[in-house]
Design a protein around this motif. Structure first.
Motif, PDB file in Angstrom:
ATOM      1  N   GLU A 100      33.376  32.874  45.229  1.00  0.00           N
ATOM      2  CA  GLU A 100      31.974  32.483  45.066  1.00  0.00           C
ATOM      3  C   GLU A 100      31.421  31.952  46.380  1.00  0.00           C
ATOM      4  O   GLU A 100      32.085  31.207  47.100  1.00  0.00           O
TER       5      GLU A 100
ATOM      6  N   LEU B  64      43.799  30.460  56.397  1.00  0.00           N
ATOM      7  CA  LEU B  64      42.463  30.829  56.879  1.00  0.00           C
ATOM      8  C   LEU B  64      42.401  30.720  58.405  1.00  0.00           C
ATOM      9  O   LEU B  64      41.342  30.854  58.990  1.00  0.00           O
ATOM     10  N   GLU B  65      43.532  30.421  59.020  1.00  0.00           N
ATOM     11  CA  GLU B  65      43.553  30.241  60.471  1.00  0.00           C
ATOM     12  C   GLU B  65      44.618  31.125  61.118  1.00  0.00           C
ATOM     13  O   GLU B  65      45.615  31.399  60.465  1.00  0.00           O
TER      14      GLU B  65
ATOM     15  N   LEU C  31      36.388  35.893  56.593  1.00  0.00           N
ATOM     16  CA  LEU C  31      36.617  34.544  56.075  1.00  0.00           C
ATOM     17  C   LEU C  31      37.212  33.682  57.186  1.00  0.00           C
ATOM     18  O   LEU C  31      38.248  34.029  57.757  1.00  0.00           O
ATOM     19  N   MET C  32      36.524  32.579  57.480  1.00  0.00           N
ATOM     20  CA  MET C  32      36.976  31.693  58.552  1.00  0.00           C
ATOM     21  C   MET C  32      37.289  30.317  57.978  1.00  0.00           C
ATOM     22  O   MET C  32      36.641  29.868  57.033  1.00  0.00           O
ATOM     23  N   GLY C  33      38.234  29.638  58.598  1.00  0.00           N
ATOM     24  CA  GLY C  33      38.594  28.302  58.161  1.00  0.00           C
ATOM     25  C   GLY C  33      37.644  27.229  58.645  1.00  0.00           C
ATOM     26  O   GLY C  33      37.546  26.157  58.056  1.00  0.00           O
TER      27      GLY C  33
ATOM     28  N   GLU D 105      28.958  29.206  52.858  1.00  0.00           N
ATOM     29  CA  GLU D 105      30.206  28.569  52.444  1.00  0.00           C
ATOM     30  C   GLU D 105      30.799  29.302  51.245  1.00  0.00           C
ATOM     31  O   GLU D 105      30.079  29.696  50.329  1.00  0.00           O
ATOM     32  N   VAL D 106      32.111  29.428  51.256  1.00  0.00           N
ATOM     33  CA  VAL D 106      32.836  30.142  50.207  1.00  0.00           C
ATOM     34  C   VAL D 106      33.864  29.199  49.586  1.00  0.00           C
ATOM     35  O   VAL D 106      34.608  28.536  50.316  1.00  0.00           O
ATOM     36  N   GLY D 107      33.891  29.145  48.269  1.00  0.00           N
ATOM     37  CA  GLY D 107      34.958  28.393  47.602  1.00  0.00           C
ATOM     38  C   GLY D 107      36.267  29.143  47.773  1.00  0.00           C
ATOM     39  O   GLY D 107      36.368  30.309  47.387  1.00  0.00           O
ATOM     40  N   TYR D 108      37.251  28.504  48.400  1.00  0.00           N
ATOM     41  CA  TYR D 108      38.491  29.209  48.750  1.00  0.00           C
ATOM     42  C   TYR D 108      39.671  28.416  48.213  1.00  0.00           C
ATOM     43  O   TYR D 108      40.162  27.496  48.871  1.00  0.00           O
TER      44      TYR D 108
ATOM     45  N   ARG E  99      39.923  24.716  48.913  1.00  0.00           N
ATOM     46  CA  ARG E  99      39.159  24.280  50.091  1.00  0.00           C
ATOM     47  C   ARG E  99      37.905  25.131  50.290  1.00  0.00           C
ATOM     48  O   ARG E  99      37.506  25.859  49.392  1.00  0.00           O
TER      49      ARG E  99
ATOM     50  N   ALA F 202      35.882  27.966  52.738  1.00  0.00           N
ATOM     51  CA  ALA F 202      35.910  28.922  53.845  1.00  0.00           C
ATOM     52  C   ALA F 202      34.462  29.204  54.253  1.00  0.00           C
ATOM     53  O   ALA F 202      33.520  28.789  53.569  1.00  0.00           O
TER      54      ALA F 202
END
Lengths: 438, 438
Positions: free
Chosen positions: A172, A436-437, B159-161, B172-175, B178, B180
């Motif tokens: 999402e 994510l890194e 997708l980036m941290g 912003e993404v719910g990951y 956390r 992303a």
């Protein structure tokens, strides 16, 4: 300074050139100093005989650190004793363009997670960079076939207003005053393109899966290769398209990188014969059960163990690395797969296994609005015009031709082509539930 | 049934063929019945002389609705009276593969928002599908040049941290547990590839901008073309790469689609001469101010009006549609752009304007770790190892070669190449602050 690539030095013997690259190894002895410099085309030895006091080069070489970026100008000398192509450079000038800090954070022995943390350093090893050279060739060959077969290259949106295919595994996104979803595949959009009269669609792009999977084959973001073909006669048209594409891909990979892949990864690239073997799921499960798989007799679909065993059995019988599995039970396929004309409990769909790993799912799609709606409802989905499938189902209301397509994971193809231990090694920067890194 | 494309009918006169496409127009008269059928290669008239009672074809034709998907089998007849290529098909069999509901939700007069709602129907118009045929050609030409110049095709993560470049305009993404962020460009990742020893990087992929912009040039998701080149001598190497690429692109577009673009959109495709004109920002603003722009004399960067005026002035003076603007003030450029050696207040960066619209931003990058850190701090950014830039800055600690690159908006190129009124017409499915559908 005009750059000469290391790979071109053999034709520059006795000339003075400048090579630009990284300090691969350093061996500084009391009389002779050796620096191996690496660029993306190879490695070359730079050989300096120390002078007396005031030897400026000696000073520079002694200040070098491994992995520093350097420019070396000097004469190319043929020297049969030198292992690296029988050549060396006798330097006149060495410039440190960007010094590496002493003490690299990873070595060849470092574990996989730490290597991923320092991926850019890990990728400096030629066998790791090779993956992306092969990737470039793979995509070129795919696009070559796509162009020959009349495909349009499309970019479908990755931001969706509704999570249509399967709500559970979707990311999402906060989108102004509302929520968007990251596309899990271009499936609905490429079908929309078919409804738009775009005859054949080709896309390479990212797909996103919010799956908490930690296997060597799964990633939360990966590169998908998608094809959708209008006016097909049957799902066979889709399978034969894929065969032609993969044949071309492996032909090119074998030609350009086969020797390097075998040397670095010990994997022989086999150009597959056409057609690939085909087994119905009924045939495949019978064959597997005869070999001891699924003793409880409860599975309708293959598990990873079944996939590995089946590929092994097919390879034994036919010598082929690939096998198409067809006619999957409707119960294990999405609602939009076409049911077989002679048996509505199975679908005109397929998976493609390569060396025991599923790399593709494909199907002819149900193109008739009424049947599609009925099949969605049968799966317990909301097929109302206002529901999440509304916009998708609209595409079938104004003349949708018969069509079918496939989705292929690029990383899996690379993993198998090179024989890499994990999908993590087949992508530039891996993304997983815990990563994510960088 | 073997399909014959409408575009191939001229070589099938007197043969019996099957065409597959959509009902474009219907004219059913008492004696003669005309159905124009359209596929992606053209339109053809199907002509039926009504028989008496029991004329099965008459019944089918009278049941047709516009935009239904049909297969027509019949004899191809040369008839100079027929406008569509002097050909018609005399049908033996007409099959409605998928009937369109009567009453289409859009017509040629429908407003833009409603047409976007029914994008798949809007795209059935040949002049709209043409955009994606041109897109395919544009990408082919770009990749051809990229391959010739030794680029590796890369897919950087979306997708980036951390939201590194600019926190404000990022989704912003719910990951899992956390957050992303969606990549606003592959900038940092393609530089990471340079640090990895990948000599030249090429990527076509989605980029995401959480900008509430409603102009004809902006989208929240668009396709970016990114290039990054290692071991350059100066930013000029990046500009000349882009010139060569765009020259090839427009050469191919003119060759394959020039006539159609002019016919459908009234735009003449001009293959640009090399080199493109270049102006420093100081020269450009002087020229603009002399023409009455920015009377307050406060602007350091061009606004859209300035861009349009400048392109018009350059076109008048040189006849060229393109102009490179160079040496932008450091104050209006990101921290990672290299400062000019002779003037630290300006950068070795450029924009490329085409017909008054900015299509590219490019630069040589600062590759020296210390200076990069200093420039980040100067912009008030957190350049600590633990900060959001930490992973990026790490890439500069172990030998980063001089490098530079560019980012190009594919939709803008298409919009300008065809002369489309808006970026909305240049993408398959537009995404804006108010639009996530279809």
């Amino acid at each position: 300074m005009v750059r000469t690539l290391v790979g071109e030095l053999a034709s520059a013997v006795d000339a003075t050139v400048t090579v630009k690259g990284w300090v691969n190894t350093l061996r500084l002895q009391s009389t002779m100093q050796f620096v191996v410099v690496r660029d993306h085309t190879g490695t070359v030895q730079v050989t300096h005989r120390r002078g007396g006091d005031g030897d400026r080069l000696d000073e520079i070489l002694r200040g070098l650190t491994p992995e520093s970026a350097v420019e070396v100008t000097g004469k190319v000398v043929a020297n049969p004793v030198v292992k690296l192509g029988g050549l060396e450079i006798v330097p006149e000038r060495v410039e440190v363009v960007s010094a590496a800090e002493p003490g690299l954070p990873i070595t060849a022995e470092t574990g996989p997670e730490q290597r991923l943390n320092w991926r850019f350093l890990d990728l400096r090893r030629p066998e790791r960079r090779l993956v992306f050279e092969v990737q470039t060739t793979v995509e070129q060959a795919m696009r070559e076939v796509a162009a020959e077969e009349g495909c349009i290259e499309l970019h479908t949106p990755k931001l969706m207003g509704t999570a249509s295919e399967s709500g559970a595994e979707v990311f999402e996104v906060g989108y102004f005053e509302r929520t968007a979803y990251l596309a899990q595949s271009p499936q609905f959009y490429k079908q929309m393109a078919i409804a738009a009269g775009i005859d054949r669609v080709f896309e390479i792009g990212p797909v996103f899966r919010a799956e908490p999977s930690f296997t060597s084959r799964h990633a939360t973001e990966f590169t998908g290769v998608d094809v959708e073909l209008a006016w097909i006669d049957s799902v066979e048209d889709v399978m034969s398209f894929e065969e032609r594409m993969l044949h071309r891909v492996l032909e090119r990979v074998a030609e350009r990188h086969g020797e390097q892949i075998e040397r670095h990864w010990g994997t022989r690239v086999v150009v597959p014969e056409l057609p690939f073997p085909r087994l119905t799921m009924a045939e495949a499960t019978a064959k597997l059960r005869a070999a001891g798989w699924d003793r409880e007799g409860v599975r309708e679909d293959l598990d990873p163990e079944g996939e590995r065993l089946l590929s092994a059995l097919v390879a034994e019988e036919t010598g082929h690395e690939f096998v198409f599995l067809t006619r999957f039970p409707a119960s294990v396929r999405p609602f939009y797969h076409l049911r077989a004309a002679d048996d509505p409990t199975v679908t005109d769909s397929f998976d493609l296994l390569w060396k025991g790993v599923e790399i593709t799912t494909g199907a002819q799609r149900e193109h008739r609005h009424e049947r599609l709606v009925a099949q969605a409802r049968e799966k317990g989905m909301d097929a109302s015009p206002e529901g999440p499938l509304g916009r998708y189902l609209d595409c079938f209301r104004y003349g949708m031709p018969p069509h079918g397509g496939l989705g292929l994971g690029l990383g899996r193809v690379l993993m198998l082509a090179l024989g890499l231990p994990s999908i993590r090694d087949a992508v530039f920067l891996f993304r997983g539930p815990n990563r994510l890194e960088p």
